[in-house]
Structures are given as C-alpha cells and as structure tokens.
Design a protein around this motif. Structure first.
Motif, PDB file in Angstrom:
ATOM      1  N   GLN A 133      31.856  43.773   4.963  1.00  0.00           N
ATOM      2  CA  GLN A 133      33.251  43.428   4.658  1.00  0.00           C
ATOM      3  C   GLN A 133      34.122  43.511   5.917  1.00  0.00           C
ATOM      4  O   GLN A 133      35.009  42.690   6.120  1.00  0.00           O
ATOM      5  N   TYR A 134      33.840  44.493   6.771  1.00  0.00           N
ATOM      6  CA  TYR A 134      34.596  44.650   8.012  1.00  0.00           C
ATOM      7  C   TYR A 134      34.361  43.449   8.937  1.00  0.00           C
ATOM      8  O   TYR A 134      35.307  42.924   9.537  1.00  0.00           O
ATOM      9  N   GLU A 135      33.127  43.004   9.037  1.00  0.00           N
ATOM     10  CA  GLU A 135      32.816  41.849   9.892  1.00  0.00           C
ATOM     11  C   GLU A 135      33.543  40.599   9.402  1.00  0.00           C
ATOM     12  O   GLU A 135      34.058  39.829  10.202  1.00  0.00           O
ATOM     13  N   ILE A 136      33.604  40.422   8.100  1.00  0.00           N
ATOM     14  CA  ILE A 136      34.359  39.293   7.526  1.00  0.00           C
ATOM     15  C   ILE A 136      35.841  39.463   7.820  1.00  0.00           C
ATOM     16  O   ILE A 136      36.522  38.519   8.225  1.00  0.00           O
ATOM     17  N   PHE A 158      32.502  57.204   9.578  1.00  0.00           N
ATOM     18  CA  PHE A 158      31.950  55.856   9.587  1.00  0.00           C
ATOM     19  C   PHE A 158      33.020  54.805   9.895  1.00  0.00           C
ATOM     20  O   PHE A 158      32.818  53.934  10.746  1.00  0.00           O
ATOM     21  N   LEU A 159      34.159  54.874   9.202  1.00  0.00           N
ATOM     22  CA  LEU A 159      35.216  53.885   9.412  1.00  0.00           C
ATOM     23  C   LEU A 159      35.737  53.918  10.841  1.00  0.00           C
ATOM     24  O   LEU A 159      36.020  52.873  11.432  1.00  0.00           O
ATOM     25  N   ASN A 160      35.850  55.106  11.421  1.00  0.00           N
ATOM     26  CA  ASN A 160      36.288  55.210  12.812  1.00  0.00           C
ATOM     27  C   ASN A 160      35.259  54.645  13.776  1.00  0.00           C
ATOM     28  O   ASN A 160      35.602  54.232  14.883  1.00  0.00           O
ATOM     29  N   GLY A 161      33.995  54.636  13.372  1.00  0.00           N
ATOM     30  CA  GLY A 161      32.937  54.114  14.226  1.00  0.00           C
ATOM     31  C   GLY A 161      32.736  52.613  14.135  1.00  0.00           C
ATOM     32  O   GLY A 161      31.948  52.041  14.881  1.00  0.00           O
ATOM     33  N   LEU A 162      33.432  51.942  13.231  1.00  0.00           N
ATOM     34  CA  LEU A 162      33.272  50.489  13.092  1.00  0.00           C
ATOM     35  C   LEU A 162      33.828  49.736  14.293  1.00  0.00           C
ATOM     36  O   LEU A 162      33.388  48.638  14.593  1.00  0.00           O
TER      37      LEU A 162
END
Length: 129
Positions: A122-125, A13-17
């Motif tokens: 959180q990633y978008e922020i 998932f994290l690699n796909g962000l």
C-alpha cells in the motif's frame, strides 16, 4: 502478541518504510505518519491509534477524497486475509477512503509479517501517485 507489542512493532516498521514525519497527538497514544517530501504537501499515509476505543492501524489509502470507495475495497481484502469484520469489532464511524486493522487480529509473528507485506504494498502505491 499483545496490543502494545503490535503498536510498537508497527511504529518501528512504518518509520522504516522511508523518510517519515510523524506527529503524536497531545492527549492520547495516537501517531500519524506522513512520508517526507521536499516538495511538501504529502498527505498522511497511516495512523496508529493506541486508544482503547480504536486500538488499530488506519491506512489512508485515498486521502483527501472522502467519496472514494478505495478504502472499502481494500478493507474487504484485509478482512479476508485476517478473517475479521471491522463492523463487528469497532463501533466508530468508518470512512470509505480508509482501511482499518484492529491490533487484536495481529496475534502472532506470522500475521505481523503478513500485515507488513500488505502495508508495504500500500505504501508503494501511495508514494508512486
């Protein structure tokens, strides 16, 4: 879901962000994730700790600002969402600018999807700063 499945699913998932650089610690199952940037200097966004003592996802919500209380505020939100208290589950020192999610609270696919939604926000922020 067992903790290894949670680790594996979160790694994918994290690699796909987005474009992500990650580092593997030399003597442990610990992965750090930094969003890729052509300008360089992007701080670490997340760490997956596979060591027994930790076994958790750590989100670095205000990296470089160790006096920030942002992590503590977001920690309360995630604890309410998954009904746990990190201080009861882990004995390591908690940093005020980080958010901790133990793998064992993600015990089914619904919780995994809730966590992914939370991390995505959180990633978008994080990348919009």
């Amino acid at each position: 879901m067992n903790e290894l499945q949670v680790f594996s699913e979160l790694h994918k998932f994290l690699n796909g962000l987005g474009s992500m650089n990650y580092t593997l610690a030399p003597k442990s199952l610990t992965l750090g994730y930094k969003p890729f940037s052509f300008s360089g200097g992007m701080p670490k966004f997340a760490t997956l700790y596979g060591e027994k003592r930790y076994n958790c996802l750590i989100l670095h919500v205000d990296p470089g600002n160790q006096e920030s209380l942002k992590g503590k505020m977001i920690q309360k939100d995630i604890q309410e969402l998954f009904h746990f208290n990190i201080k009861d589950m882990r004995s390591f020192t908690l940093k005020k600018h980080e958010v901790y999610v133990p793998f064992e609270v993600i015990h089914n696919k619904d919780r995994m999807e809730q966590l992914k939604d939370f991390v995505r926000r959180q990633y978008e922020i994080f990348v919009s700063r």
